[in-house]
Design a protein around this motif. Structure first.
Motif, PDB file in Angstrom:
ATOM      1  N   VAL A  66      56.121 -39.692  21.350  1.00 34.57           N
ATOM      2  CA  VAL A  66      55.430 -39.822  20.050  1.00 34.57           C
ATOM      3  C   VAL A  66      54.281 -39.699  20.309  1.00 34.57           C
ATOM      4  O   VAL A  66      53.251 -40.256  20.581  1.00 34.57           O
ATOM      5  CB  VAL A  66      55.678 -41.487  19.346  1.00 34.57           C
ATOM      6  CG1 VAL A  66      55.127 -41.789  17.876  1.00 34.57           C
ATOM      7  CG2 VAL A  66      57.197 -42.170  19.123  1.00 34.57           C
ATOM      8  N   LEU A  67      54.224 -38.640  19.262  1.00 38.28           N
ATOM      9  CA  LEU A  67      52.486 -38.101  18.561  1.00 38.28           C
ATOM     10  C   LEU A  67      51.934 -39.127  17.826  1.00 38.28           C
ATOM     11  O   LEU A  67      52.580 -39.075  16.339  1.00 38.28           O
ATOM     12  CB  LEU A  67      52.693 -37.274  18.497  1.00 38.28           C
ATOM     13  CG  LEU A  67      51.171 -36.224  19.036  1.00 38.28           C
ATOM     14  CD1 LEU A  67      50.849 -36.641  20.467  1.00 38.28           C
ATOM     15  CD2 LEU A  67      51.653 -34.322  18.486  1.00 38.28           C
ATOM     16  N   ILE A  68      50.901 -39.337  17.900  1.00 36.82           N
ATOM     17  CA  ILE A  68      49.964 -40.265  16.895  1.00 36.82           C
ATOM     18  C   ILE A  68      49.407 -39.624  16.316  1.00 36.82           C
ATOM     19  O   ILE A  68      48.295 -39.281  17.835  1.00 36.82           O
ATOM     20  CB  ILE A  68      50.244 -41.718  16.770  1.00 36.82           C
ATOM     21  CG1 ILE A  68      49.004 -42.125  18.126  1.00 36.82           C
ATOM     22  CG2 ILE A  68      51.288 -42.096  16.292  1.00 36.82           C
ATOM     23  CD1 ILE A  68      48.906 -44.004  18.264  1.00 36.82           C
ATOM     24  N   PRO A  69      48.191 -40.018  15.963  1.00 36.64           N
ATOM     25  CA  PRO A  69      46.980 -38.963  15.219  1.00 36.64           C
ATOM     26  C   PRO A  69      46.103 -39.919  16.364  1.00 36.64           C
ATOM     27  O   PRO A  69      45.539 -40.736  16.721  1.00 36.64           O
ATOM     28  CB  PRO A  69      46.381 -39.664  13.762  1.00 36.64           C
ATOM     29  CG  PRO A  69      47.379 -40.149  13.283  1.00 36.64           C
ATOM     30  CD  PRO A  69      48.459 -40.322  14.580  1.00 36.64           C
ATOM     31  N   GLY A  70      45.152 -39.415  16.786  1.00 36.46           N
ATOM     32  CA  GLY A  70      43.506 -39.361  18.241  1.00 36.46           C
ATOM     33  C   GLY A  70      42.732 -38.974  17.370  1.00 36.46           C
ATOM     34  O   GLY A  70      42.162 -39.650  16.290  1.00 36.46           O
ATOM     35  N   ASP A  71      41.743 -39.174  18.541  1.00 26.11           N
ATOM     36  CA  ASP A  71      40.181 -38.242  17.968  1.00 26.11           C
ATOM     37  C   ASP A  71      40.215 -36.994  17.393  1.00 26.11           C
ATOM     38  O   ASP A  71      41.315 -36.115  17.026  1.00 26.11           O
ATOM     39  CB  ASP A  71      39.644 -38.942  18.572  1.00 26.11           C
ATOM     40  CG  ASP A  71      39.803 -38.238  20.647  1.00 26.11           C
ATOM     41  OD1 ASP A  71      40.040 -37.202  20.101  1.00 26.11           O
ATOM     42  OD2 ASP A  71      39.331 -38.344  21.914  1.00 26.11           O
ATOM     43  N   ASP A  72      38.857 -36.860  17.184  1.00 26.51           N
ATOM     44  CA  ASP A  72      38.510 -35.495  16.935  1.00 26.51           C
ATOM     45  C   ASP A  72      39.303 -34.137  18.122  1.00 26.51           C
ATOM     46  O   ASP A  72      39.123 -33.338  17.171  1.00 26.51           O
ATOM     47  CB  ASP A  72      37.060 -35.172  16.453  1.00 26.51           C
ATOM     48  CG  ASP A  72      36.129 -35.948  15.748  1.00 26.51           C
ATOM     49  OD1 ASP A  72      37.498 -37.242  14.480  1.00 26.51           O
ATOM     50  OD2 ASP A  72      35.465 -35.803  15.762  1.00 26.51           O
ATOM     51  N   LEU A  73      39.288 -34.426  19.077  1.00 23.31           N
ATOM     52  CA  LEU A  73      39.737 -34.006  19.883  1.00 23.31           C
ATOM     53  C   LEU A  73      41.764 -32.985  19.982  1.00 23.31           C
ATOM     54  O   LEU A  73      42.152 -31.821  20.423  1.00 23.31           O
ATOM     55  CB  LEU A  73      39.263 -33.800  21.071  1.00 23.31           C
ATOM     56  CG  LEU A  73      37.900 -33.872  21.441  1.00 23.31           C
ATOM     57  CD1 LEU A  73      36.827 -33.732  22.763  1.00 23.31           C
ATOM     58  CD2 LEU A  73      37.321 -32.299  20.927  1.00 23.31           C
ATOM     59  N   PHE A  74      41.992 -34.152  20.192  1.00 26.82           N
ATOM     60  CA  PHE A  74      43.751 -34.122  20.165  1.00 26.82           C
ATOM     61  C   PHE A  74      44.089 -35.998  19.669  1.00 26.82           C
ATOM     62  O   PHE A  74      43.271 -36.500  19.234  1.00 26.82           O
ATOM     63  CB  PHE A  74      43.384 -34.440  21.623  1.00 26.82           C
ATOM     64  CG  PHE A  74      42.920 -33.431  22.839  1.00 26.82           C
ATOM     65  CD1 PHE A  74      44.049 -32.397  22.805  1.00 26.82           C
ATOM     66  CD2 PHE A  74      42.224 -33.481  23.367  1.00 26.82           C
ATOM     67  CE1 PHE A  74      44.095 -31.482  23.788  1.00 26.82           C
ATOM     68  CE2 PHE A  74      41.032 -32.780  24.046  1.00 26.82           C
ATOM     69  CZ  PHE A  74      42.691 -31.222  24.296  1.00 26.82           C
TER      70      PHE A  74
END
Length: 138
Positions: free
Chosen positions: A93-101
């Motif tokens: 699952v992909l969730i929002p991270g930081d500014d880069l990834f």
């Protein structure tokens, strides 16, 4: 599919055991892409090798070298995308991270396993309240 759940749970436990006490570290190859690759192997897949990188800039360069602009594109090239309601133990699952990834997590049945920015000492169950950017059947 139901008979597959014990195997999926065992592979997820094996991934958790490896990264539970491993702090997030660019230099020591303890990142969410390393977590995902290990988990794919635990689930019986043969994912491609990860280029050597030891910083966020190196990771961005390595990702671009795969021909993908983001982690979702990379995961789309490796696995079938599924809807959030279809997520099983062991899926990615992909969730929002930081500014880069954004952040790749492993589904642990109602919770997601990943590094938390407030405590990157090892992966833990995350209670995701916000947006799921994508999910992939492993």
């Amino acid at each position: 599919m139901k008979s597959d759940l014990p195997r999926r749970a065992a592979a997820t436990r094996k991934t958790l055991d490896k990264y539970r006490a491993k702090p997030f570290d660019w230099r020591k190859r303890a990142t969410c892409i390393h977590l995902a690759r290990t988990h794919l192997r635990n689930m019986g897949h043969k994912p491609p090798a990860i280029p050597d990188f030891r910083s966020p800039v190196g990771a961005r360069t390595a990702l671009a070298g795969t021909g993908h602009a983001d982690l979702a594109g990379l995961l789309d090239s490796l696995l079938p995308r599924i809807g959030a309601a279809e997520i099983l133990v062991g899926d990615l699952v992909l969730i929002p991270g930081d500014d880069l990834f954004d952040c790749i997590c492993v589904s642990a049945g109602g919770k997601l396993l990943g590094w938390h920015p407030d405590d990157p000492s090892g992966i833990k169950p995350l209670h995701v309240v916000g947006e799921i950017l994508g999910a992939w059947r492993v």
